[in-house]
Write an enzyme that holds these catalytic residues in place. Structure first.
Site, PDB file in Angstrom:
ATOM      1  CB  CYS A   2       5.426   5.914  12.389  1.00  0.00           C
ATOM      2  SG  CYS A   2       6.188   6.298  13.967  1.00  0.00           S
ATOM      3  NE  ARG A  27       6.202   7.414   6.608  1.00  0.00           N
ATOM      4  CZ  ARG A  27       6.217   8.682   6.188  1.00  0.00           C
ATOM      5  NH1 ARG A  27       6.572   8.952   4.955  1.00  0.00           N
ATOM      6  NH2 ARG A  27       5.895   9.663   6.995  1.00  0.00           N
ATOM      7  CD1 TRP A  74      13.058   5.785  13.177  1.00  0.00           C
ATOM      8  CD2 TRP A  74      12.241   7.591  14.208  1.00  0.00           C
ATOM      9  NE1 TRP A  74      14.105   6.629  13.469  1.00  0.00           N
ATOM     10  CE2 TRP A  74      13.628   7.733  14.101  1.00  0.00           C
ATOM     11  CE3 TRP A  74      11.508   8.600  14.831  1.00  0.00           C
ATOM     12  CZ2 TRP A  74      14.307   8.846  14.582  1.00  0.00           C
ATOM     13  CZ3 TRP A  74      12.183   9.712  15.315  1.00  0.00           C
ATOM     14  CH2 TRP A  74      13.570   9.824  15.176  1.00  0.00           C
ATOM     15  CG  ASN A  98       3.808   9.683  10.752  1.00  0.00           C
ATOM     16  OD1 ASN A  98       4.836   9.734  11.438  1.00  0.00           O
ATOM     17  ND2 ASN A  98       3.712  10.199   9.545  1.00  0.00           N
ATOM     18  N   GLY A  99       3.743  10.778  14.037  1.00  0.00           N
ATOM     19  CA  GLY A  99       3.994  12.142  14.493  1.00  0.00           C
ATOM     20  C   GLY A  99       4.505  12.121  15.915  1.00  0.00           C
ATOM     21  CD  GLU A 483      25.915  13.349   1.849  1.00  0.00           C
ATOM     22  OE1 GLU A 483      25.552  13.975   2.846  1.00  0.00           O
ATOM     23  OE2 GLU A 483      25.229  12.448   1.330  1.00  0.00           O
ATOM     24  CE  LYS A 487      24.440   9.396   1.962  1.00  0.00           C
ATOM     25  NZ  LYS A 487      23.811  10.550   2.637  1.00  0.00           N
ATOM     26  CD  GLU A 490      22.873   8.439   6.705  1.00  0.00           C
ATOM     27  OE1 GLU A 490      23.172   9.064   5.686  1.00  0.00           O
ATOM     28  OE2 GLU A 490      21.722   8.386   7.159  1.00  0.00           O
ATOM     29  CG  HIS A 506      42.585  26.813  12.790  1.00  0.00           C
ATOM     30  ND1 HIS A 506      43.436  27.785  13.260  1.00  0.00           N
ATOM     31  CD2 HIS A 506      42.514  26.996  11.445  1.00  0.00           C
ATOM     32  CE1 HIS A 506      43.836  28.536  12.246  1.00  0.00           C
ATOM     33  NE2 HIS A 506      43.295  28.075  11.127  1.00  0.00           N
ATOM     34  CE  LYS A 605      14.865   8.212   1.428  1.00  0.00           C
ATOM     35  NZ  LYS A 605      16.289   8.525   1.280  1.00  0.00           N
TER      36      LYS A 605
END
Ligand code: F6R
Length: 610
Positions: A2, A27, A74, A98-99, A483, A487, A490, A506, A605
Site C-alpha cells: 500500500c 503501490r 492493496w 502498509n504491510g 517473461e 506479462k 498479468e 513432455h 508495484k
C-alpha cells in the site's frame, strides 16, 4: 504494497496528501482515504476503487487542517471496500498501515473477547484498537502506547498515527516497509516512496527498520528499536520531479518499453571504459580478492527479476565459468539452503523492497555469505543492507509490469559476469573488448526492434481472440518465454505458459490446437536447428505460430503465421531484443481487451508483504 502519506505543518495538507497518493497509486489502487486533524477533531473521507473516487468525494467535502494522513490500498485482509479503506479510526486514534499483520487472527480474537467493536475486516484496524486501548485504559503516553503495541505485532508494518487529543503530533514507525520523511521549512511530509515527497522537498531522511519518529509541531525526534532517542540528519537528494510524467505516451508501460534503449545505455555507462572497451566496476574493486576465489553464485529474486536471474545463470556459467544457482526468493528463504561459504548471493529487485527478496538477503548475511544487490531504487532496503551494490539506473518505473528494470538487470548481469571472468582470468582482452562493444551496440539494436510496436498494435484485435498463448525458447531465451507468459497473464488476464522448447513433447504439446497461439523465440544460435524442429512439431498440431528470429531467416518466416525480425547478435545479447516483442504483445493485447495496463487488477508495484 500500500502507499502511505502524511503531512504536518502545511495549510494545504489535504492536497499534499492527495498528490502524494496519486504518485503512489502504483503501490495499491483498490481503495483510498485521507484523515485530517482540524485542530479540534479528525475528519475522514474514504472511497472504494481508484483514487479518482476519493478525489471526487473531496471536491464536495474538503478537509481543513495542517496535520493529516492518507492511504492507497492493496487489499490483504478484507475485500476492497470503503469500510476496509484506511485511515482506520478507533476512539481518537487514526492510522494508516502498509504491510501485513500475521498474528491477525489471534489479535482479533483477543480484541473481540475484550469487547472491542470492529468496524472492518482488516488487520490494520486492530493496531488502532491496541494503541487506543493503551492510551485510554492503561493511560499511556502516545509514544509509550506505540512502544508497547509494536512488539505484539508479527509481520510487517509501516505506520503513521495521529490522535484526536494531540492536534500537532504524529508518530511514524516501521519494522521494514519503506518510509521516508521530507523536511521543508517548518513542515514534514512522510511517504512510502520519494515520489510523493520530491515535488515539495529534496531534503529527506529514511526511517529504517524498527525506527520511530515523533513529530510535535515543528520539532521531531528519532527513536531506535529500544525507543532510545537519537539524532538523524536529513540528506539532500538530486531527483527531478518530471520523471513521473507520461511524456506523450498513452501509458507509462508503453513509455517505459520505449525508454529501454536509453535505460540500458545508462545502466552500462558507469561501468565501462569506452576508450579501452573494458569493464570497470569501481565499487567491486575492493572485493577483487574475494571475487577471484569465488566458487559459487546464487541469484535470488521474484517475478520478472527472477527471470532476469535465470538469464544470469547462463551468463555466469558460460562467461565467468562459475557455478550459478537461481532461486525464487519465497522458496529460498524457507528451504534452509546450504550455502557454500565461498559464494556470493546476488539479489535482484527493481523496488529493492520486495519482502521475500529482503528476507533472502538477511538469511544469506546471517549465514556469513557475501551479498550483492542489483536494485533500481537507490537507498532502498536491499540497497542499504547488501555488502555490494549496483544500480540499474533505469529511472523511475511506474507501470506495475516491470520492463526497463528487466533490461537493466540483464545489462548489469552481463557486466558482473564479465568482471568476474576478468578477475578469474578466464576472459582475455579480445573477448572483453567484444563483450563491451556488443553491449554498447545493443541500445541501437533495441531501437530497431521497437518498430514491431506497429505490428502488435494492429494485430492485437486478432491476437486477443486466442484461447491461450504458449511461449517457447531455449537457452537464454527460455527465461524470455517465461517473461512473455508472465506479462500476458498479468496484463491481459489470459492463460499463458512459458516453456523450454525441448520440453514441449513432455506434456504441453497436448495444449496445442488451432485456437492456441505459439510464440517461438528462435534466434540463430547454437540451438537454432533444435528450436526449428520443436516449432515444426507445434505447427503440425495446428499451433498458430508467431515467431521471433533473425532478420534474414526465411525458413522461420515461411513456417510462421507472423514473423518478428530481430537483428543477428551474440547469444548473450539476444534476450535484450527478444523480450521487446513479448512485452509489446502483452501491452497491446491487454489494451485491446480494455484492461488497465498500468495498474492491472490484484497487483501492486512494490510487494512489501509475503
Ligand atoms: C512483473 C513484475 C513482478 C516483479 C516482482 C519483483 O511484471 O513486475 O513480477 O518483477 O514483483 O519485484 P521487484 O523487482 O521490485 O523485487
Amino acid at each position: 504494497m500500500c502507499g502511505i502519506v502524511g503531512c504536518l505543518g502545511r495549510e494545504d495538507a489535504q492536497s499534499v496528501i492527495v498528490n502524494g497518493l496519486k504518485a503512489l497509486e502504483y503501490r495499491g489502487y483498490d481503495s483510498a482515504g485521507v484523515a485530517i486533524h482540524s485542530g479540534q477533531k479528525i475528519n475522514r473521507v474514504r472511497a472504494e476503487g481508484k483514487l479518482i473516487n476519493l478525489q471526487e468525494k473531496l471536491t464536495e467535502q474538503s478537509l481543513p487542517g495542517q496535520l493529516g494522513i492518507g492511504h492507497t490500498r492493496w487489499a490483504t485482509h478484507g475485500a476492497p471496500s470503503e469500510k476496509n479503506a484506511h485511515p482506520h479510526t478507533v476512539g481518537g486514534v487514526s492510522l494508516v498501515h502498509n504491510g501485513i499483520i500475521e498474528n491477525y487472527a489471534e489479535l482479533r480474537e483477543n480484541l473481540i473477547a475484550q469487547g472491542a467493536q470492529l468496524n472492518s475486516d482488516t488487520d490494520s484496524e486492530l493496531i488502532a484498537h491496541l494503541i487506543h486501548h493503551e492510551i485510554s485504559k492503561n493511560k499511556l503516553d502516545f509514544i509509550e502506547a506505540l512502544k508497547v503495541v509494536t512488539p505484539r505485532l508479527r509481520g510487517a508494518y509501516a505506520l503513521l498515527v495521529m490522535s484526536e487529543d494531540r492536534p500537532g503530533e504524529m508518530l511514524a514507525t516501521t519494522n521494514g516497509p519503506p518510509l521516508v520523511v521530507g523536511f521543508s521549512e517548518d513542515s514534514f511530509i512522510l511517504a512510502s516512496d520519494l515520489l510523493a515527497i520530491v515535488p515539495y522537498t529534496k531534503n529527506i531522511a529514511y526511517v529504517t527498520e524498527y525506527e520511530t519518529v515523533h513529530f510535535q509541531e515543528n520539532k521531531y525526534q528519532f527513536y531506535d528499536k529500544n525507543f532510545t532517542s537519537f539524532i538523524k540528519e536529513p540528506q539532500q537528494i538530486n531527483w527531478t520531479d518530471d520523471l513521473v510524467e507520461k511524456a506523450g505516451y498513452s501509458h507509462f508501460m508503453l513509455k517505459e518499453i520505449f525508454e529501454q534503449p536509453r535505460s540500458m545505455a545508462k545502466s552500462l555507462e558507469p561501468h565501462i571504459n569506452v576508450e579501452n572497451q573494458s569493464i570497470e566496476i569501481k565499487s567491486l574493486e575492493p572485493h577483487s580478492e574475494f571475487l577471484q576465489n569465488l566458487e559459487q553464485v546464487y541469484i535470488v529474486a521474484c517475478g520478472t527479476s527472477y527471470y532476469s536471474g535465470l538469464v544470469g545463470e547462463y551468463l555466469f556459467e558460460k562467461i565467468s565459468k562459475v557455478s550459478c544457482k537461481v532461486d525464487i526468493a519465497s522458496e529460498f528463504r524457507y528451504r534452509e539452503p546450504k550455502l557454500n561459504p565461498n559464494s556470493l548471493v546476488i539479489l535482484i529487485s527493481q523496488s529493492g523492497e520486495t519482502a521475500d527478496t529482503l528476507a533472502a538477503l538477511r538469511l544469506a548475511k546471517k549465514s556469513g555469505v557475501k551479498t550483492m544487490s542489483i536494485c533500481n531504487v537507490e537507498h532502498s532496503s536491499l540497497d542499504r543492507e547488501a555488502d555490494m551494490q549496483l544500480y540499474m539506473n533505469a529511472g523511475v518505473e511506474i507501470g506495475v509490469a516491470s520492463t526497463k528494470a528487466f533490461i537493466c538487470s540483464l545489462s548489469l548481469l552481463n557486466l558482473v559476469s564479465g568482471f568476474l571472468a576478468k578477475k578469474k582470468g578466464v576472459l582475455n582482452i579480445v573477448d572483453e573488448n567484444h563483450l563491451v562493444a556488443s553491449l554498447m551496440a545493443t541500445p541501437s539494436h533495441m531501437e530497431s526492434v521497437l518498430t514491431c510496436d506497429k505490428f502488435f498494435a494492429e494485430a492485437a484485435e486478432h491476437l486477443k481472440k486466442y484461447k491461450g498463448f504458449l511461449y517457447m525458447g531455449r537457452g537464454v531465451n527460455f527465461p524470455i518465454a517465461l517473461e512473455g507468459a508472465l506479462k500476458l497473464k498479468e496484463l491481459a488476464y489470459m492463460h499463458a505458459e512459458g516453456y523450454p522448447a525441448g520440453e514441449m513433447k513432455h506434456g504441453p504439446l497436448a495444449l496445442i490446437d488451432e485456437e492456441m497461439a505459439v510464440v517461438m523465440i528462435a534466434p540463430k544460435d547454437d540451438l537454432y536447428e533444435k528450436t526449428i524442429s520443436n516449432l515444426e512439431t507445434a505447427k503440425a498440431r495446428g499451433g498458430q505460430i508467431i515467431s521471433v528470429g533473425a532478420v534474414n531467416d526465411n525458413k522461420l518466416k515461411e513456417l510462421s503465421l507472423n514473423f518478428l525480425p530481430l537483428p543477428e547478435v551474440d547469444w548473450n545479447i539476444n534476450p535484450f531484443l527478444s523480450v521487446i516483442p513479448v512485452q509489446l504483445l502483452s501491452f497491446h493485447v491487454a489494451n485491446a481487451l480494455g484492461h488497465d495496463v498500468d495498474q492491472p487488477r490484484n497487483l501492486a508495484k512494490s510487494v512489501t508483504v509475503e
